[in-house]
Design a protein around this motif. Structure first.
Motif, PDB file in Angstrom:
ATOM      1  N   THR A  52     -13.201  94.696 -36.263  1.00 20.22           N
ATOM      2  CA  THR A  52     -13.237  94.047 -37.583  1.00 20.22           C
ATOM      3  C   THR A  52     -12.573  94.934 -38.635  1.00 20.22           C
ATOM      4  O   THR A  52     -11.741  94.481 -39.412  1.00 20.22           O
ATOM      5  CB  THR A  52     -14.693  93.742 -38.003  1.00 20.22           C
ATOM      6  OG1 THR A  52     -15.322  93.033 -36.935  1.00 20.22           O
ATOM      7  CG2 THR A  52     -14.744  92.885 -39.252  1.00 20.22           C
ATOM      8  N   ASP A 107     -19.689  96.119 -45.300  1.00 23.61           N
ATOM      9  CA  ASP A 107     -18.956  95.162 -44.493  1.00 23.61           C
ATOM     10  C   ASP A 107     -17.456  95.244 -44.786  1.00 23.61           C
ATOM     11  O   ASP A 107     -17.031  95.058 -45.926  1.00 23.61           O
ATOM     12  CB  ASP A 107     -19.500  93.762 -44.846  1.00 23.61           C
ATOM     13  CG  ASP A 107     -19.025  92.718 -43.874  1.00 23.61           C
ATOM     14  OD1 ASP A 107     -17.834  92.738 -43.510  1.00 23.61           O
ATOM     15  OD2 ASP A 107     -19.846  91.868 -43.483  1.00 23.61           O
ATOM     16  N   ARG A 142     -15.168  93.189 -44.126  1.00 25.77           N
ATOM     17  CA  ARG A 142     -14.607  91.914 -44.599  1.00 25.77           C
ATOM     18  C   ARG A 142     -14.780  91.764 -46.110  1.00 25.77           C
ATOM     19  O   ARG A 142     -13.900  91.295 -46.808  1.00 25.77           O
ATOM     20  CB  ARG A 142     -15.276  90.738 -43.877  1.00 25.77           C
ATOM     21  CG  ARG A 142     -15.011  90.722 -42.380  1.00 25.77           C
ATOM     22  CD  ARG A 142     -15.928  89.744 -41.690  1.00 25.77           C
ATOM     23  NE  ARG A 142     -17.313  89.939 -42.119  1.00 25.77           N
ATOM     24  CZ  ARG A 142     -18.250  88.996 -42.092  1.00 25.77           C
ATOM     25  NH1 ARG A 142     -17.969  87.799 -41.651  1.00 25.77           N
ATOM     26  NH2 ARG A 142     -19.475  89.254 -42.496  1.00 25.77           N
ATOM     27  N   LYS A 193     -21.501  83.987 -43.514  1.00 24.50           N
ATOM     28  CA  LYS A 193     -20.213  84.006 -42.813  1.00 24.50           C
ATOM     29  C   LYS A 193     -19.268  82.897 -43.287  1.00 24.50           C
ATOM     30  O   LYS A 193     -18.076  83.100 -43.458  1.00 24.50           O
ATOM     31  CB  LYS A 193     -20.459  83.890 -41.310  1.00 24.50           C
ATOM     32  CG  LYS A 193     -19.354  84.494 -40.500  1.00 24.50           C
ATOM     33  CD  LYS A 193     -19.769  84.637 -39.041  1.00 24.50           C
ATOM     34  CE  LYS A 193     -18.686  85.347 -38.263  1.00 24.50           C
ATOM     35  NZ  LYS A 193     -17.546  84.703 -37.880  1.00 24.50           N
TER      36      LYS A 193
END
Ligand SMILES: [Zn+2]
Length: 249
Positions: free
Chosen positions: A91, A133, A135, A216
């Motif tokens: 990721t 995170d 992302r 998500k």
């Protein structure tokens, strides 16, 4: 363009083989923006400069720049930082690769932007720290990148009438302009409805607030929205390759 010796920090964006022994490397430099340069003998295992210039590395470059020339020859390239965690976590790797992709595809050549350089270096280091995170860090960077490119998305006010957004339940998003208040969206029949969660995530990222709950779907929706917006503002942008491979963020 000036002529003379340049010493600058840089992020390695891409590297290609050239002839039997050399590499052609794309850098985002602190002092000269995006440049393309050759590292002669860079493919030899004995070349320190060659070994230092892997994609995502942060290096210090010395090279001679000459008026009217687009391809430079690097004298030395010394490693400053190597993102050892990023390259082992899928990721983080996709997120960091996308930072590099934005710089490579969408920044003009030889245009200095110190803030963009510092922000890009910082985000790669943060992704490598593996706290938080990746992302979310990437979405934050994506917004920062658009802002630095002169097409930032502002969430606190309507992009058309300039009024403050008070009713976040009826906010719309128009890829050509950005956030629209309920009235402009309705009057002009423009934009798509966005969820309140998506608007709040955008607002929190813009304001630098801590993101508590990471849903998500909202993350993925915001990513798609930023891609569509970027496509509208940069003709050449086809979406981020790294995420296309895995079908979204
Ligand atoms: Zn409005």
């Amino acid at each position: 363009m000036r002529s003379g010796l340049v010493k600058t920090e840089a992020i390695v964006l891409s590297k290609f083989k050239y002839s039997d022994s050399s590499n052609i490397v794309n850098f985002y430099t602190r002092k000269r923006g995006r440049i393309t340069a050759m590292i002669k003998g860079g493919r030899s295992l004995k070349s320190k400069s060659g070994l230092a210039t892997d994609v995502l590395n942060i290096v210090e470059l010395f090279y001679y720049e000459k008026e009217g020339r687009d391809l430079f020859t690097i004298n030395t390239s010394e490693l400053i930082f190597y993102p050892k965690h990023v390259i082992t976590d899928i990721t983080s790797l996709y997120c960091a690769t996308s930072v590099v992709e934005l710089l490579k595809e969408l920044t003009p050549e030889h245009e200095e932007n110190d803030r963009l350089y510092r922000g890009s270096e910082k985000i790669i280091r943060l992704m490598d720290d593996n706290i938080g995170d990746a992302r979310i860090l990437f979405l934050k960077y994506f917004l920062f990148f658009l802002e630095e490119s002169g097409v930032g998305i502002h969430s606190e006010s309507c992009s058309t009438c300039g009024n403050m957004i008070v009713n976040s339940e009826q906010v719309r998003f128009d890829p050509g302009n950005g956030i629209l208040c309920a009235k402009c969206g309705f009057d002009k029949r423009r934009g798509i409805n966005i969820s309140m969660e998506l608007y709040r995530l955008l607002e929190s990222l813009n304001k630098g607030l801590t993101i508590e709950v990471i849903d998500k779907k909202t993350v993925s929706d915001l990513f798609l929205l930023l891609e569509t917006y970027t496509r509208t503002h940069f003709e050449t942008f086809k979406g981020l390759k790294a995420f296309r491979l895995i079908g979204g963020i």
